[in-house]
Design a protein around this motif. Structure first.
Motif, mmCIF file in Angstrom:
data_model
loop_
_atom_site.group_PDB
_atom_site.id
_atom_site.type_symbol
_atom_site.label_atom_id
_atom_site.label_comp_id
_atom_site.label_asym_id
_atom_site.label_seq_id
_atom_site.Cartn_x
_atom_site.Cartn_y
_atom_site.Cartn_z
ATOM 1 N N PRO A 55 8.110 1.031 0.817
ATOM 2 C CA PRO A 55 6.945 0.667 1.629
ATOM 3 C C PRO A 55 6.074 -0.430 1.011
ATOM 4 O O PRO A 55 5.542 -1.285 1.737
ATOM 5 N N SER A 56 5.943 -0.437 -0.323
ATOM 6 C CA SER A 56 5.117 -1.481 -0.951
ATOM 7 C C SER A 56 5.799 -2.840 -0.806
ATOM 8 O O SER A 56 5.148 -3.874 -0.623
ATOM 9 N N LEU B 48 5.161 -3.965 2.721
ATOM 10 C CA LEU B 48 3.792 -4.450 2.889
ATOM 11 C C LEU B 48 3.647 -5.847 2.283
ATOM 12 O O LEU B 48 3.054 -6.745 2.892
ATOM 13 N N GLU C 277 -4.103 -5.754 6.661
ATOM 14 C CA GLU C 277 -3.264 -5.072 5.656
ATOM 15 C C GLU C 277 -3.232 -3.575 5.914
ATOM 16 O O GLU C 277 -2.201 -2.922 5.768
ATOM 17 N N SER C 278 -4.382 -3.031 6.295
ATOM 18 C CA SER C 278 -4.441 -1.603 6.567
ATOM 19 C C SER C 278 -3.623 -1.273 7.824
ATOM 20 O O SER C 278 -2.932 -0.246 7.881
ATOM 21 N N TRP D 243 -0.963 -2.939 8.870
ATOM 22 C CA TRP D 243 0.458 -2.989 8.481
ATOM 23 C C TRP D 243 0.864 -1.697 7.783
ATOM 24 O O TRP D 243 1.905 -1.106 8.085
ATOM 25 N N ALA D 244 0.017 -1.275 6.814
ATOM 26 C CA ALA D 244 0.371 -0.100 6.008
ATOM 27 C C ALA D 244 0.358 1.166 6.868
ATOM 28 O O ALA D 244 1.248 2.011 6.749
ATOM 29 N N LEU E 243 -5.676 1.958 4.428
ATOM 30 C CA LEU E 243 -5.596 1.285 3.121
ATOM 31 C C LEU E 243 -6.966 0.712 2.817
ATOM 32 O O LEU E 243 -7.558 0.041 3.666
ATOM 33 N N GLU F 230 -0.338 0.368 -1.647
ATOM 34 C CA GLU F 230 0.193 1.438 -0.799
ATOM 35 C C GLU F 230 0.551 2.664 -1.630
ATOM 36 O O GLU F 230 1.506 3.369 -1.345
#
Ligand code: GAL
Length: 638
Positions: A181-182, A185, A373-374, A376-377, A430, A462
């Motif tokens: 996952p990281s 991201l 970003e949040s 996406w995560a 996130l 993440e």
């Protein structure tokens, strides 16, 4: 165009193969004629750099510039936007076209602004080819400095993924099951940046050859692949393309939300509605036509939300090509019997009388935190629930405030929030340490916060923030969450508000323990019955609400009403349901937009005398009739 009141035209967006029919061989004569003709007619040009659709010769000479999907499938020429954002062949060919365009037209009197590319990422937001892999590795080196740094950030000890050299690292291509996952991201961050580099490469040429001309590229409302907060800082003017579906009753709300985003991306500067359709589009399953007056109403809505200009895709409906069934200002058939043309002409005439609106701005006391970003995560797979969609959560809040005519800005976590009274944080999954601290500072200084479940769960890598959920906000909210109890598709959960009524929670429930917060609502069904569902906590000078579920729409409206009351937030005006009220102000003016979204006439109470700028008529305090989809733009105090 003059009949329609057109004073700005976007030109040349998909003309690369005509402007440069072979490499380095430019043909500008036909384009000069169009530019000159527009100038002679008093019309200015939003001039495209024309790089959005590469010509056949380029992909023929450089097949390696074609984009590749995560599973290795190559996207071929024959439509548009078929380029890998990291392709050097594409980037340098694009820059040399921009160089030629700018050399030729920088001094042209019709040139008003530059339109770089078009809707970056619309069809190809990311590429997984070998050139992209190399560019991704370079981006990662910049971010982490060492392979060990990357290993830590990606948690590669899990599933035996530890890397020993940069060469081993790939974009998240198709894997047997979830890729790291990281890594995913970071690939989203990288892909947004790779396209931004394409934009920047062109903008740098324009800044050198025509430094005084503003630069834009058209956004696509809440477009997930691109971090528009980052992009907007590189634009002189924010512009947006808006295609609400006339068949969806939430479209008015969604277009307002997109307008609020554009105003916020430009940090309050006026923006431009770059594209909307005069009537139907061609790309939905069923392309429902706009109702009479709907295009005009939605155009005024953009102005109400801070736009200073309204444009269309497209001028003339084409005879050939993939978009020949997309409507246009000038339809296929005769003009004199076309209601679409008639509405376009009416709008053009009216806009000419609205100069007083330009430069004023919509003021909001409420900010909703929004972070790409949040987003996406949050939507990466392998979560307690795949039912949490960022935009649904955002809309659940926004709908209630839209209905109540409370104007909302969007803000980036970490922004200075001190000018707002109320801040909303729908599922800020996130969060960075700095953003968490700024939110705490906002509340302690007297602000009101409403935050919902599954916020503050991971850091920017993440990785889970350990110590009980939501770790960074426990003191602020006066609670902690023991565990999550997501709701399956068929199940809601009962809610009981402290002051009585029964309600429902959707999507999510959780086991909340109080550390100083008071209970606003409890769960009333399941084994969580009697436990807190919605809480309120005094922290410093302020108040923080927490929602451990998504309340049904009525209950959401009640909770936000409570939050507005606690924060001292007022609506722009008190008007009947279905009427949107927004105020723009500045330079001593106050301008009230009243927009009737209903297909029946309504009487709207007006408190202040003024002038309706739409037709110049005087406005008196009392009831003002608004026809079906009717609009009024009242300059107050006149
Ligand atoms: C936009 C695009 C236009 C046109 C339009 C159709 O995405 O910028 O070129 O394709 O959609 O609605």
């Amino acid at each position: 165009m003059q009949e329609a009141g057109v004073n700005l035209v976007s030109l040349g967006i998909f003309s690369w193969s005509r402007l440069e029919p072979a490499e380095g061989n430019f043909d500008f004569d036909w384009f000069d004629r169009v530019m000159d003709l527009l100038h002679e007619g008093g019309i200015r040009v939003d001039l495209a750099t024309a790089t959005a659709s590469p010509p056949p010769w380029l992909s023929h000479q450089h097949p390696e510039m074609l984009p590749v999907l995560a599973d290795g499938v190559k996207l071929w020429p024959g439509a548009r936007q078929h380029y890998c954002p990291s392709s050097e062949a594409y980037r340098s060919a694009a820059r040399s076209l921009v160089e030629a365009m700018a050399q030729r037209y920088a001094g042209h009197p019709a040139l008003a602004m530059w339109h770089v590319g078009n809707e970056f990422g619309c069809h190809v937001p990311a590429c997984w080819c070998d050139a992209s892999a190399a560019a991704f590795r370079a981006w990662l080196r910049d971010r982490y400095g060492s392979v060990d740094g990357l290993n830590d950030a990606w948690g590669t000890d899990f599933w035996s993924q530890r890397y020993s050299s940069w060469d081993e690292i790939l974009p998240p291509r198709r894997t047997p099951t979830w890729p790291n996952p990281s890594q995913q991201l970071d690939f989203m961050r990288f892909s947004s940046d790779a396209l931004l580099e394409c934009y920047e490469g062109e903008r740098e040429v324009l800044a050198r050859l025509s430094p005084d001309i503003p630069v834009t590229t058209n956004f696509m409302s809440f477009f997930k692949p691109l971090d528009y907060w980052k992009w907007a800082t590189r634009e002189d003017i924010v512009s947006n393309d808006s295609y609400p579906d006339p068949a969806d009753s939430r479209s008015g709300m969604r277009a307002a939300l997109a307008g609020d985003l554009m105003r916020s991306l430009g940090r309050g500067r006026p923006w431009i509605l770059m594209e909307q359709t005069a009537n139907r589009v061609n790309w939905r399953d069923v392309n429902v036509a706009k109702e009479p007056g709907q295009m005009r109403l939605w155009s005024y809505q953009a102005l109400a939300r801070g736009a200073d200009g309204v444009m269309f895709f497209q001028w003339r409906q084409s005879r050939a090509g993939a978009e020949k069934h997309h409507s246009a200002m000038v339809p296929h058939g005769p003009l004199d019997v076309s209601p679409t043309w008639n509405e376009v002409v009416t709008l053009g005439r009216e806009l000419a009388g609205l100069d007083a609106v330009c430069g004023s701005q919509s003021q909001a006391d409420v900010a909703m935190l929004f972070d790409w970003e949040s987003w996406w995560a949050l939507e990466l797979p392998s979560k307690p629930s795949n039912r949490i969609h960022q935009m649904e959560q955002v809309e659940a809040y926004y709908q209630a405030l839209f209905d109540a005519n409370v104007t909302v800005d969007l803000a980036r976590p970490g922004d200075d929030l001190s000018r707002y009274r109320l801040v909303l944080a729908p599922n800020l999954y996130l969060v960075s340490d700095e953003a968490a601290a700024s939110l705490a500072g906002f509340v302690e200084a007297g602000g009101t916060l409403v935050m919902s479940f599954f916020s503050g769960i991971v850091d920017p890598a993440e990785h889970i923030r350990l110590g009980g959920y939501p770790k960074p906000f426990q003191d602020l909210l006066g609670i902690h969450v023991i565990d999550f109890h997501p709701l399956s598709y068929e199940r809601d959960i009962g809610l009981r508000l402290a002051d009585g009524p029964l309600a429902r929670g959707e999507v999510w429930s959780e086991d909340i323990r109080l550390h100083g917060a008071e209970v606003v609502a409890t769960f009333s069904t399941s084994h969580l019955a009697g436990r807190p569902a919605i809480t309120r906590h005094r922290a410093g000078q302020g108040t923080a609400f927490y929602l451990g579920t998504r309340p049904d729409p009525k209950t959401m409206a009640r909770v936000l009403e409570m939050a507005c009351a606690s924060a001292g937030v007022e609506p722009a005006a008190t008007v009947p349901g279905g009427v949107e009220a927004v105020r723009r102000s500045g330079r001593g003016k106050s301008i009230l937009f009243l927009l009737n979204h209903r297909d029946v006439a309504v009487d709207v109470p007006v408190a202040e005398a003024g002038t309706n700028l739409v037709d110049g008529s005087p406005v008196h305090p009392g009831l003002m009739p608004l026809g079906p989809r009717g609009v009024a733009v009242i300059r107050e105090g006149w």
